[in-house]
Design a protein around this motif. Structure first.
Motif, PDB file in Angstrom:
ATOM      1  N   VAL A   9      -9.190   9.383  -5.229  1.00  0.00           N
ATOM      2  CA  VAL A   9      -8.149   8.969  -6.180  1.00  0.00           C
ATOM      3  C   VAL A   9      -7.137  10.092  -6.396  1.00  0.00           C
ATOM      4  O   VAL A   9      -5.920   9.858  -6.393  1.00  0.00           O
ATOM      5  CB  VAL A   9      -8.789   8.527  -7.513  1.00  0.00           C
ATOM      6  N   ILE A  10      -7.616  11.309  -6.550  1.00  0.00           N
ATOM      7  CA  ILE A  10      -6.713  12.444  -6.771  1.00  0.00           C
ATOM      8  C   ILE A  10      -5.828  12.668  -5.549  1.00  0.00           C
ATOM      9  O   ILE A  10      -4.614  12.897  -5.689  1.00  0.00           O
ATOM     10  CB  ILE A  10      -7.519  13.704  -7.130  1.00  0.00           C
ATOM     11  N   LEU A  11      -6.384  12.597  -4.370  1.00  0.00           N
ATOM     12  CA  LEU A  11      -5.578  12.773  -3.164  1.00  0.00           C
ATOM     13  C   LEU A  11      -4.584  11.628  -2.972  1.00  0.00           C
ATOM     14  O   LEU A  11      -3.467  11.849  -2.494  1.00  0.00           O
ATOM     15  CB  LEU A  11      -6.468  12.909  -1.937  1.00  0.00           C
ATOM     16  N   ALA A  12      -4.970  10.425  -3.348  1.00  0.00           N
ATOM     17  CA  ALA A  12      -4.037   9.298  -3.248  1.00  0.00           C
ATOM     18  C   ALA A  12      -2.852   9.485  -4.190  1.00  0.00           C
ATOM     19  O   ALA A  12      -1.696   9.214  -3.812  1.00  0.00           O
ATOM     20  CB  ALA A  12      -4.764   7.993  -3.554  1.00  0.00           C
ATOM     21  N   VAL A  13      -3.089   9.988  -5.391  1.00  0.00           N
ATOM     22  CA  VAL A  13      -1.999  10.256  -6.332  1.00  0.00           C
ATOM     23  C   VAL A  13      -1.102  11.372  -5.796  1.00  0.00           C
ATOM     24  O   VAL A  13       0.133  11.300  -5.890  1.00  0.00           O
ATOM     25  CB  VAL A  13      -2.563  10.601  -7.727  1.00  0.00           C
ATOM     26  N   ALA A  14      -1.691  12.399  -5.207  1.00  0.00           N
ATOM     27  CA  ALA A  14      -0.902  13.485  -4.628  1.00  0.00           C
ATOM     28  C   ALA A  14      -0.047  12.976  -3.460  1.00  0.00           C
ATOM     29  O   ALA A  14       1.101  13.400  -3.295  1.00  0.00           O
ATOM     30  CB  ALA A  14      -1.811  14.609  -4.167  1.00  0.00           C
ATOM     31  N   CYS A  15      -0.596  12.070  -2.666  1.00  0.00           N
ATOM     32  CA  CYS A  15       0.180  11.501  -1.557  1.00  0.00           C
ATOM     33  C   CYS A  15       1.343  10.657  -2.076  1.00  0.00           C
ATOM     34  O   CYS A  15       2.431  10.690  -1.500  1.00  0.00           O
ATOM     35  CB  CYS A  15      -0.723  10.665  -0.651  1.00  0.00           C
ATOM     36  N   LEU A  37       2.589  18.230   2.628  1.00  0.00           N
ATOM     37  CA  LEU A  37       1.624  17.814   1.623  1.00  0.00           C
ATOM     38  C   LEU A  37       1.080  16.425   1.931  1.00  0.00           C
ATOM     39  O   LEU A  37      -0.129  16.184   1.811  1.00  0.00           O
ATOM     40  CB  LEU A  37       2.258  17.821   0.235  1.00  0.00           C
ATOM     41  N   LEU A  38       1.955  15.535   2.362  1.00  0.00           N
ATOM     42  CA  LEU A  38       1.519  14.186   2.697  1.00  0.00           C
ATOM     43  C   LEU A  38       0.559  14.199   3.887  1.00  0.00           C
ATOM     44  O   LEU A  38      -0.477  13.526   3.867  1.00  0.00           O
ATOM     45  CB  LEU A  38       2.722  13.301   2.997  1.00  0.00           C
ATOM     46  N   LEU A  39       0.876  14.979   4.897  1.00  0.00           N
ATOM     47  CA  LEU A  39       0.000  15.042   6.067  1.00  0.00           C
ATOM     48  C   LEU A  39      -1.372  15.589   5.716  1.00  0.00           C
ATOM     49  O   LEU A  39      -2.397  14.993   6.062  1.00  0.00           O
ATOM     50  CB  LEU A  39       0.626  15.898   7.166  1.00  0.00           C
ATOM     51  N   PHE A  40      -1.412  16.700   4.998  1.00  0.00           N
ATOM     52  CA  PHE A  40      -2.704  17.297   4.689  1.00  0.00           C
ATOM     53  C   PHE A  40      -3.453  16.497   3.621  1.00  0.00           C
ATOM     54  O   PHE A  40      -4.683  16.507   3.597  1.00  0.00           O
ATOM     55  CB  PHE A  40      -2.541  18.759   4.297  1.00  0.00           C
ATOM     56  N   GLY A  41      -2.735  15.799   2.756  1.00  0.00           N
ATOM     57  CA  GLY A  41      -3.400  14.870   1.842  1.00  0.00           C
ATOM     58  C   GLY A  41      -4.050  13.737   2.600  1.00  0.00           C
ATOM     59  O   GLY A  41      -5.176  13.316   2.288  1.00  0.00           O
ATOM     60  N   VAL A  43      -5.083  13.914   5.700  1.00  0.00           N
ATOM     61  CA  VAL A  43      -6.239  14.499   6.388  1.00  0.00           C
ATOM     62  C   VAL A  43      -7.420  14.606   5.424  1.00  0.00           C
ATOM     63  O   VAL A  43      -8.564  14.309   5.785  1.00  0.00           O
ATOM     64  CB  VAL A  43      -5.879  15.876   6.986  1.00  0.00           C
ATOM     65  N   GLY A  44      -7.141  15.007   4.189  1.00  0.00           N
ATOM     66  CA  GLY A  44      -8.199  15.061   3.185  1.00  0.00           C
ATOM     67  C   GLY A  44      -8.783  13.689   2.889  1.00  0.00           C
ATOM     68  O   GLY A  44      -9.995  13.545   2.704  1.00  0.00           O
ATOM     69  N   LEU A  45      -7.921  12.673   2.849  1.00  0.00           N
ATOM     70  CA  LEU A  45      -8.411  11.311   2.642  1.00  0.00           C
ATOM     71  C   LEU A  45      -9.307  10.856   3.792  1.00  0.00           C
ATOM     72  O   LEU A  45     -10.339  10.220   3.567  1.00  0.00           O
ATOM     73  CB  LEU A  45      -7.237  10.349   2.479  1.00  0.00           C
ATOM     74  N   ILE A  46      -8.916  11.188   4.997  1.00  0.00           N
ATOM     75  CA  ILE A  46      -9.757  10.846   6.154  1.00  0.00           C
ATOM     76  C   ILE A  46     -11.113  11.530   6.040  1.00  0.00           C
ATOM     77  O   ILE A  46     -12.159  10.917   6.283  1.00  0.00           O
ATOM     78  CB  ILE A  46      -9.059  11.232   7.476  1.00  0.00           C
ATOM     79  N   ALA A  47     -11.102  12.805   5.645  1.00  0.00           N
ATOM     80  CA  ALA A  47     -12.365  13.537   5.512  1.00  0.00           C
ATOM     81  C   ALA A  47     -13.247  12.921   4.435  1.00  0.00           C
ATOM     82  O   ALA A  47     -14.459  12.755   4.624  1.00  0.00           O
ATOM     83  CB  ALA A  47     -12.076  14.996   5.189  1.00  0.00           C
ATOM     84  N   LEU A  48     -12.661  12.574   3.302  1.00  0.00           N
ATOM     85  CA  LEU A  48     -13.462  12.000   2.222  1.00  0.00           C
ATOM     86  C   LEU A  48     -13.981  10.609   2.570  1.00  0.00           C
ATOM     87  O   LEU A  48     -15.110  10.255   2.223  1.00  0.00           O
ATOM     88  CB  LEU A  48     -12.655  11.968   0.931  1.00  0.00           C
ATOM     89  N   PHE A  49     -13.159   9.809   3.243  1.00  0.00           N
ATOM     90  CA  PHE A  49     -13.649   8.501   3.682  1.00  0.00           C
ATOM     91  C   PHE A  49     -14.769   8.666   4.712  1.00  0.00           C
ATOM     92  O   PHE A  49     -15.718   7.890   4.732  1.00  0.00           O
ATOM     93  CB  PHE A  49     -12.521   7.650   4.265  1.00  0.00           C
ATOM     94  N   GLU A  56     -19.986  10.128  11.957  1.00  0.00           N
ATOM     95  CA  GLU A  56     -20.196  11.412  12.639  1.00  0.00           C
ATOM     96  C   GLU A  56     -18.969  11.913  13.389  1.00  0.00           C
ATOM     97  O   GLU A  56     -18.910  13.075  13.776  1.00  0.00           O
ATOM     98  CB  GLU A  56     -21.374  11.291  13.597  1.00  0.00           C
ATOM     99  N   TYR A  57     -17.965  11.075  13.606  1.00  0.00           N
ATOM    100  CA  TYR A  57     -16.774  11.484  14.348  1.00  0.00           C
ATOM    101  C   TYR A  57     -15.638  11.942  13.442  1.00  0.00           C
ATOM    102  O   TYR A  57     -14.571  12.319  13.917  1.00  0.00           O
ATOM    103  CB  TYR A  57     -16.289  10.345  15.236  1.00  0.00           C
ATOM    104  N   THR A  58     -15.841  11.924  12.162  1.00  0.00           N
ATOM    105  CA  THR A  58     -14.782  12.265  11.219  1.00  0.00           C
ATOM    106  C   THR A  58     -14.343  13.719  11.376  1.00  0.00           C
ATOM    107  O   THR A  58     -13.159  14.020  11.296  1.00  0.00           O
ATOM    108  CB  THR A  58     -15.255  12.008   9.785  1.00  0.00           C
ATOM    109  N   PHE A  59     -15.281  14.608  11.580  1.00  0.00           N
ATOM    110  CA  PHE A  59     -14.930  16.027  11.698  1.00  0.00           C
ATOM    111  C   PHE A  59     -13.971  16.265  12.857  1.00  0.00           C
ATOM    112  O   PHE A  59     -13.022  17.043  12.731  1.00  0.00           O
ATOM    113  CB  PHE A  59     -16.181  16.889  11.870  1.00  0.00           C
ATOM    114  N   ASP A  60     -14.191  15.612  13.973  1.00  0.00           N
ATOM    115  CA  ASP A  60     -13.309  15.774  15.127  1.00  0.00           C
ATOM    116  C   ASP A  60     -11.893  15.299  14.811  1.00  0.00           C
ATOM    117  O   ASP A  60     -10.909  15.962  15.155  1.00  0.00           O
ATOM    118  CB  ASP A  60     -13.848  15.005  16.324  1.00  0.00           C
ATOM    119  N   ILE A  61     -11.792  14.167  14.155  1.00  0.00           N
ATOM    120  CA  ILE A  61     -10.479  13.618  13.798  1.00  0.00           C
ATOM    121  C   ILE A  61      -9.764  14.543  12.822  1.00  0.00           C
ATOM    122  O   ILE A  61      -8.567  14.830  12.979  1.00  0.00           O
ATOM    123  CB  ILE A  61     -10.634  12.204  13.214  1.00  0.00           C
TER     124      ILE A  61
END
Length: 85
Positions: A9-15, A37-41, A43-49, A56-61
């Protein structure tokens, strides 16, 4: 899992704030910083999802996206300064 949900939720608001700055930014530098900021937000959303669904493939992405984002930030900074060091 509540911590992961709060992080999403916090990353979505930042995006959303970054999108607003991209649309309303008075200068090109403001838009560039908001784009980073949008790109790295994102990336953070992808990591959290990935943590949430235990993929198991999330780290590579995330690794590839972060490297591409870093290189694009460097090239955009170089373009904004018009090649001056």
């Amino acid at each position: 899992m509540i911590g992961v949900t709060v992080g999403i939720v916090i990353l979505a608001v930042a995006c959303l704030a970054a999108v607003f700055r991209i649309l309303r930014g008075p200068t090109e530098a403001d838009r560039a910083v908001a784009g980073d900021l949008l790109l790295f937000g994102f990336v953070g959303l992808i990591a959290l999802f990935g943590v949430r669904v235990a993929n198991e493939y999330t780290f590579d992405i995330v690794l590839v996206a972060a490297l591409v984002g870093f290189l694009s930030a460097l090239s955009l900074a170089r373009a904004l300064t018009r090649g001056k060091r």
